[in-house]
Structures are given as C-alpha cells and as structure tokens.
Design an enzyme around this catalytic site. Structure first.
Site, PDB file in Angstrom:
ATOM      1  N   PHE A  11       0.826  -1.219   0.000  1.00 47.07           N
ATOM      2  CA  PHE A  11       0.000   0.000   0.000  1.00 47.07           C
ATOM      3  C   PHE A  11       0.862   1.273   0.000  1.00 47.07           C
ATOM      4  CE2 PHE A  11      -2.377   2.751   3.288  1.00 47.07           C
ATOM      5  CZ  PHE A  11      -3.023   3.511   2.332  1.00 47.07           C
ATOM      6  N   LEU A  39       6.042 -10.034  -2.456  1.00 50.43           N
ATOM      7  CA  LEU A  39       4.700 -10.235  -3.042  1.00 50.43           C
ATOM      8  C   LEU A  39       3.908 -11.240  -2.208  1.00 50.43           C
ATOM      9  CD1 LEU A  39       5.723 -10.237  -6.824  1.00 50.43           C
ATOM     10  CD2 LEU A  39       4.890  -8.306  -5.454  1.00 50.43           C
ATOM     11  N   ASP A  63      12.908 -11.682  -0.863  1.00 54.91           N
ATOM     12  CA  ASP A  63      12.665 -11.603   0.582  1.00 54.91           C
ATOM     13  C   ASP A  63      13.728 -10.740   1.255  1.00 54.91           C
ATOM     14  OD1 ASP A  63      12.214 -12.211   3.296  1.00 54.91           O
ATOM     15  OD2 ASP A  63      11.599 -14.259   2.813  1.00 54.91           O
ATOM     16  N   ALA A  85       6.972  -5.076   5.444  1.00 59.91           N
ATOM     17  CA  ALA A  85       6.628  -5.537   6.790  1.00 59.91           C
ATOM     18  C   ALA A  85       5.406  -6.432   6.728  1.00 59.91           C
ATOM     19  CB  ALA A  85       6.328  -4.340   7.702  1.00 59.91           C
ATOM     20  N   THR A 127       5.752   3.165  12.757  1.00 69.56           N
ATOM     21  CA  THR A 127       4.344   3.461  13.029  1.00 69.56           C
ATOM     22  C   THR A 127       4.163   4.109  14.407  1.00 69.56           C
ATOM     23  OG1 THR A 127       2.264   2.346  13.592  1.00 69.56           O
ATOM     24  CG2 THR A 127       4.218   1.006  13.702  1.00 69.56           C
ATOM     25  N   ASP A 128       3.095   4.885  14.532  1.00 71.75           N
ATOM     26  CA  ASP A 128       2.771   5.474  15.846  1.00 71.75           C
ATOM     27  C   ASP A 128       2.434   4.394  16.875  1.00 71.75           C
ATOM     28  OD1 ASP A 128       0.270   4.681  14.825  1.00 71.75           O
ATOM     29  OD2 ASP A 128      -0.705   6.627  15.153  1.00 71.75           O
ATOM     30  N   GLU A 129       2.113   3.173  16.388  1.00 67.95           N
ATOM     31  CA  GLU A 129       1.673   2.123  17.319  1.00 67.95           C
ATOM     32  C   GLU A 129       2.783   1.683  18.267  1.00 67.95           C
ATOM     33  OE1 GLU A 129      -0.873  -0.930  15.795  1.00 67.95           O
ATOM     34  OE2 GLU A 129      -1.492   0.284  14.095  1.00 67.95           O
ATOM     35  N   TYR A 151       2.406  -7.125  16.564  1.00 70.63           N
ATOM     36  CA  TYR A 151       2.818  -6.285  15.425  1.00 70.63           C
ATOM     37  C   TYR A 151       3.635  -5.092  15.894  1.00 70.63           C
ATOM     38  CZ  TYR A 151       2.367  -2.345  12.181  1.00 70.63           C
ATOM     39  OH  TYR A 151       2.631  -1.238  11.399  1.00 70.63           O
ATOM     40  N   LYS A 155       7.616  -4.025  15.387  1.00 68.02           N
ATOM     41  CA  LYS A 155       8.039  -2.758  14.786  1.00 68.02           C
ATOM     42  C   LYS A 155       8.937  -1.979  15.753  1.00 68.02           C
ATOM     43  CE  LYS A 155       7.052  -1.106  11.363  1.00 68.02           C
ATOM     44  NZ  LYS A 155       7.642  -1.201   9.999  1.00 68.02           N
ATOM     45  N   ASN A 180      -2.330   6.373  11.302  1.00 63.63           N
ATOM     46  CA  ASN A 180      -3.069   5.495  10.366  1.00 63.63           C
ATOM     47  C   ASN A 180      -3.215   6.126   8.982  1.00 63.63           C
ATOM     48  OD1 ASN A 180      -3.585   3.802  12.567  1.00 63.63           O
ATOM     49  ND2 ASN A 180      -5.631   3.328  11.786  1.00 63.63           N
ATOM     50  N   ASN A 250     -13.561   5.077  15.805  1.00 65.63           N
ATOM     51  CA  ASN A 250     -13.918   4.142  14.730  1.00 65.63           C
ATOM     52  C   ASN A 250     -15.391   4.267  14.323  1.00 65.63           C
ATOM     53  OD1 ASN A 250     -11.342   3.207  14.590  1.00 65.63           O
ATOM     54  ND2 ASN A 250     -11.705   1.337  15.773  1.00 65.63           N
TER      55      ASN A 250
HETATM   56  P1  NAD Z   1       1.334  -3.557   3.392  1.00 64.67           P
HETATM   57  O1  NAD Z   1       1.024  -4.763   4.215  1.00 64.67           O
HETATM   58  O2  NAD Z   1       0.316  -2.991   2.480  1.00 64.67           O
HETATM   59  O3  NAD Z   1       2.621  -3.855   2.490  1.00 64.67           O
HETATM   60  C1  NAD Z   1       3.735  -4.556   2.962  1.00 64.67           C
HETATM   61  C2  NAD Z   1       4.562  -4.981   1.755  1.00 64.67           C
HETATM   62  O4  NAD Z   1       5.712  -5.659   2.256  1.00 64.67           O
HETATM   63  C3  NAD Z   1       3.816  -5.947   0.834  1.00 64.67           C
HETATM   64  O5  NAD Z   1       3.991  -5.538  -0.512  1.00 64.67           O
HETATM   65  C4  NAD Z   1       4.494  -7.279   1.087  1.00 64.67           C
HETATM   66  O6  NAD Z   1       4.511  -8.130  -0.052  1.00 64.67           O
HETATM   67  C5  NAD Z   1       5.898  -6.830   1.468  1.00 64.67           C
HETATM   68  N1  NAD Z   1       6.608  -7.820   2.290  1.00 64.67           N
HETATM   69  C6  NAD Z   1       6.129  -8.474   3.389  1.00 64.67           C
HETATM   70  N2  NAD Z   1       7.070  -9.304   3.859  1.00 64.67           N
HETATM   71  C7  NAD Z   1       8.175  -9.167   3.067  1.00 64.67           C
HETATM   72  C8  NAD Z   1       9.468  -9.753   3.045  1.00 64.67           C
HETATM   73  N3  NAD Z   1       9.821 -10.674   3.959  1.00 64.67           N
HETATM   74  N4  NAD Z   1      10.331  -9.369   2.093  1.00 64.67           N
HETATM   75  C9  NAD Z   1       9.978  -8.454   1.158  1.00 64.67           C
HETATM   76  N5  NAD Z   1       8.775  -7.872   1.120  1.00 64.67           N
HETATM   77  C10 NAD Z   1       7.877  -8.215   2.059  1.00 64.67           C
HETATM   78  O7  NAD Z   1       1.835  -2.482   4.442  1.00 64.67           O
HETATM   79  P2  NAD Z   1       1.699  -0.892   4.391  1.00 64.67           P
HETATM   80  O8  NAD Z   1       0.421  -0.508   5.008  1.00 64.67           O
HETATM   81  O9  NAD Z   1       2.053  -0.407   3.050  1.00 64.67           O
HETATM   82  O10 NAD Z   1       2.836  -0.487   5.418  1.00 64.67           O
HETATM   83  C11 NAD Z   1       4.159  -0.221   4.984  1.00 64.67           C
HETATM   84  C12 NAD Z   1       4.993   0.163   6.199  1.00 64.67           C
HETATM   85  O11 NAD Z   1       4.434   1.321   6.796  1.00 64.67           O
HETATM   86  C13 NAD Z   1       5.024  -0.909   7.278  1.00 64.67           C
HETATM   87  O12 NAD Z   1       6.324  -0.999   7.773  1.00 64.67           O
HETATM   88  C14 NAD Z   1       4.059  -0.409   8.342  1.00 64.67           C
HETATM   89  O13 NAD Z   1       4.481  -0.831   9.600  1.00 64.67           O
HETATM   90  C15 NAD Z   1       4.210   1.091   8.164  1.00 64.67           C
HETATM   91  N6  NAD Z   1       3.029   1.889   8.546  1.00 64.67           N
HETATM   92  C16 NAD Z   1       1.791   1.594   8.020  1.00 64.67           C
HETATM   93  C17 NAD Z   1       0.705   2.399   8.352  1.00 64.67           C
HETATM   94  C18 NAD Z   1      -0.679   2.144   7.778  1.00 64.67           C
HETATM   95  O14 NAD Z   1      -1.636   2.787   8.211  1.00 64.67           O
HETATM   96  N7  NAD Z   1      -0.829   1.261   6.795  1.00 64.67           N
HETATM   97  C19 NAD Z   1       0.874   3.483   9.223  1.00 64.67           C
HETATM   98  C20 NAD Z   1       2.136   3.750   9.730  1.00 64.67           C
HETATM   99  C21 NAD Z   1       3.207   2.954   9.376  1.00 64.67           C
END
Ligand code: NAD
Length: 326
Positions: A11, A39, A63, A85, A127-129, A151, A155, A180, A250
């Site tokens: 994402f 992927l 990976d 992640a 993340t803020d979490e 999770y 992190k 978020n 929420n």
């Molecule tokens: P997501 O789950 O949409 O995407 C994670 C990506 O990582 C996927 O494309 C997956 O295929 C890839 N991946 C997973 N394991 C892997 C591995 N071992 N090797 C290579 N690639 C791998 O996550 P997101 O929401 O895009 O979040 C991205 C980052 O931002 C994360 O680190 C998350 O902690 C952080 N984050 C997310 C949010 C949120 O609201 N989504 C908010 C703050 C921080």
C-alpha cells in the site's frame, strides 16, 4: 540517485514508488527506483501497473530476510526506504512468528547490507503504534516505546535495531512513525478498505467493541511526501513523527463511510473487541513541521471521498486480492 523501496508493491510503498516516478517530489526528480518485495498476500504488482513501463523502475521479487537477494537489490543504491513488513495487527494476534521474522530479522539484514554498501540514507518506515495507547495528549519522539500488540512490538524492535545501527556503526538512519493511513491500493483487511468493500457489496461491517477507539487518519499521499522530506533532509539518528490527519473514533469514521456509500447504520455489526485493543494513538508532529515545513495537504473528507470512489471504480483490484471477496 537510486532508491531501494522495500515493500514497494504494498500500500504505502507502491504509493511512494508511483509518486517518485511521476516526479511528484522535486528533490527526488529523475531518481531510479528498485522495488524489493516478496509479493505476499499484501503485495501485488497490480499496484505498480501505471509505472511498470518506466525505464527508471526495476522490480526484484524477493525476501528482505535473504542476505544474497538484499545485497543484489541494494547494489548501487543511494537511499533505502524500508516499507516491507507484516503490517496487520489482527494477523499478529493469530500468529506472531512471521512478524518477528520479517519485521525484526528482515530489517536487520537490510541494515547490515546498507552498512556494507555504504548507503547515504536509510529511512526506516515505522508506526505510531510503537508508542502504545495514549489516553490524552500526544507521543513525542523521545517517549519510551510501549507497544502492546505483537505487530507493534516487532516494529518497536526494528526501530531500536535501526537506531542501534546508527549509534554503533554510524549508519545514516532516520526512523519515521506515522499515524493510520488511508487511500487507494490498501489491502482490504484494514478498516477503511475492508468496510468500503463490504458496503459496496451490500454486506455488514464488523465494528470492534464500543467503536470508540480513536485513530489519527492521514492520507497516504501526505505520508509519502513526509517520507521523501526525511529521505532528502533528515538528520541521521533522528526519529520523525508524522501525523496531523483527522482524529476520529472508529464509529465516527464508520458513519462517514456509510454516508459516502449511501447506506444506513443498520449495516454496522458490533463484534467482540480485538484483544489488547489500544484505545488511542496520537503523535506530536511538531518536529517534522519545524524542520521541513511539513503539514498534511489532503483535506480528510475529500481524501476519504476519493478513496471510496477508487474502490468503487476498482472492484477488480479488490475482488482479485481480497480475503473478503464473495
Ligand atoms: P502492506 O502490508 O500494504 O505492504 C507490505 C509490503 O511488504 C507488501 O507488498 C508485502 O509483499 C511486502 N513484504 C512483506 N514481507 C516481506 C518480506 N519478507 N520481504 C519483502 N517484502 C515483504 O503495508 P503498508 O500498510 O504499506 O505499510 C508499509 C509500512 O508502513 C510498514 O512498515 C508499516 O508498519 C508502516 N506503517 C503503516 C501504516 C498504515 O496505516 N498502513 C501506518 C504507519 C506505518
């Protein structure tokens, strides 16, 4: 300049990649991008369709835990933006081992390789979490970490490893901690895309507990702009909170989604609360505002309306990737 984006098919990572290749960040204009992504269920090359023919993009399916793959992907790279992640809290409650393995071990492999390759900047996207639940006020970057879910604990561990590589080895690391995110291309297990896809299908939405857990909602474009600022001008060894979205419970968010899809509150199904559900996250983002002039640009109601529209228009995307597809 060459940027390695781990998780660049997910994402946030794919949003960042599309923005860089569209030259939306002036300081990164013309940069080449290498995407390293396993992927998993959460990542798909469909998220990169609009840039797949760019001569500035190279995709390495692989990976982050595999040192050989990482070394090959990081060769010639100046900046690492580490988004890969396991990212879904509920999955980490069901089983945490992939979270520890990818988020902690995978991050360590990347940090070690970055040290050997001598990258100029390593942005660890967190993340803020990791700050844990804050009933009132806002978490600052120097607060002790108090993660509550597997999770967020994984992190937090990776944040500390990243900062340790800076203190011990001088690796030019910055850590970002964002609230978020919402926007297009988010896998439909997180609240906004899960609820939108259910509502568009005429199905009820499962709302946890009393619905009064509070989150700060930031459009993914604002997050990615802040990541770019830190990648270019961040000070090594520093943590930057990224927030300033819209704080909503929420149930308030759910009501806005019901309104945008045009259905009633009868579509809300109360379900047992998530185990250990944090009540509220909130980060103080005055540091990134003071250093870079960052502030969110996407107005929430407009961003949410456009997000719902994207899911409405891209049913094929979420029905082909979705665990909730009929
Ligand atoms: P997501 O789950 O949409 O995407 C994670 C990506 O990582 C996927 O494309 C997956 O295929 C890839 N991946 C997973 N394991 C892997 C591995 N071992 N090797 C290579 N690639 C791998 O996550 P997101 O929401 O895009 O979040 C991205 C980052 O931002 C994360 O680190 C998350 O902690 C952080 N984050 C997310 C949010 C949120 O609201 N989504 C908010 C703050 C921080």
């Amino acid at each position: 300049m060459r940027i390695l984006v781990t998780g660049g098919a997910g994402f946030i990572g794919s949003n960042f990649v599309r923005a860089v290749l569209a030259d939306r960040f002036a300081a990164l204009a013309g940069a080449e991008v290498v995407v390293l992504d396993l992927l998993t269920y959460a990542g798909t090359l469909a998220n990169l369709t609009e840039v797949r023919d760019s001569p500035r993009l190279r995709v390495v399916p692989g990976d982050i835990r595999d040192a050989g793959t990482v070394a090959a992907a990081m060769s010639g790279v100046d900046v690492v933006v580490h988004c890969a992640a396991e990212s879904h809290v509920d999955r980490s409650i069901e089983g945490a081992s992939e979270f520890v393995s990818t988020n902690v071990v995978g991050t360590q492999v990347l940090l070690q390789t970055a040290l050997e390759v001598r990258v100029e900047r390593f942005v660890h996207v967190s993340t803020d979490e990791v700050c844990g639940s804050v009933e009132t006020g806002a978490s600052v970057e120097t607060d002790p970490l108090e993660p509550n879910s597997p999770y967020s604990a994984s992190k937090a561990a990776s944040d500390l490893l990243a900062l340790a590589y800076h203190r011990t080895h001088g690796l030019p690391v910055c850590v970002t901690r964002c609230s978020n995110n919402y926007g297009p291309h988010q896998y439909p297990e997180k609240l906004v895309p899960l609820f939108v896809s259910h509502l568009l299908d005429g199905r009820p939405v499962p709302l946890y507990g009393d619905g009064r857990n509070v989150r700060d909602w930031l459009h993914v474009d604002d997050h990615c702009r802040a990541i770019a600022m830190v990648a270019v001008g961040g000070r090594s060894g520093e943590v930057y909170n990224i927030g300033g979205g819209t704080e909503l419970s929420n149930i308030e968010l759910t009501r806005r989604l019901l309104g945008l899809v045009g259905v009633s509150e009868a579509m809300v199904e109360r379900v047992a609360d998530r185990k250990g559900h944090d009540r509220r996250y909130c980060v103080d983002w005055s540091k990134i505002r003071a250093e870079f002039g960052y502030r969110p640009q996407v107005e929430f109601d407009d961003g949410l309306r456009r997000t719902v529209e994207w899911y409405r228009r891209n049913r094929v995307w979420w029905t082909s990737t979705s665990p909730v597809a009929a």
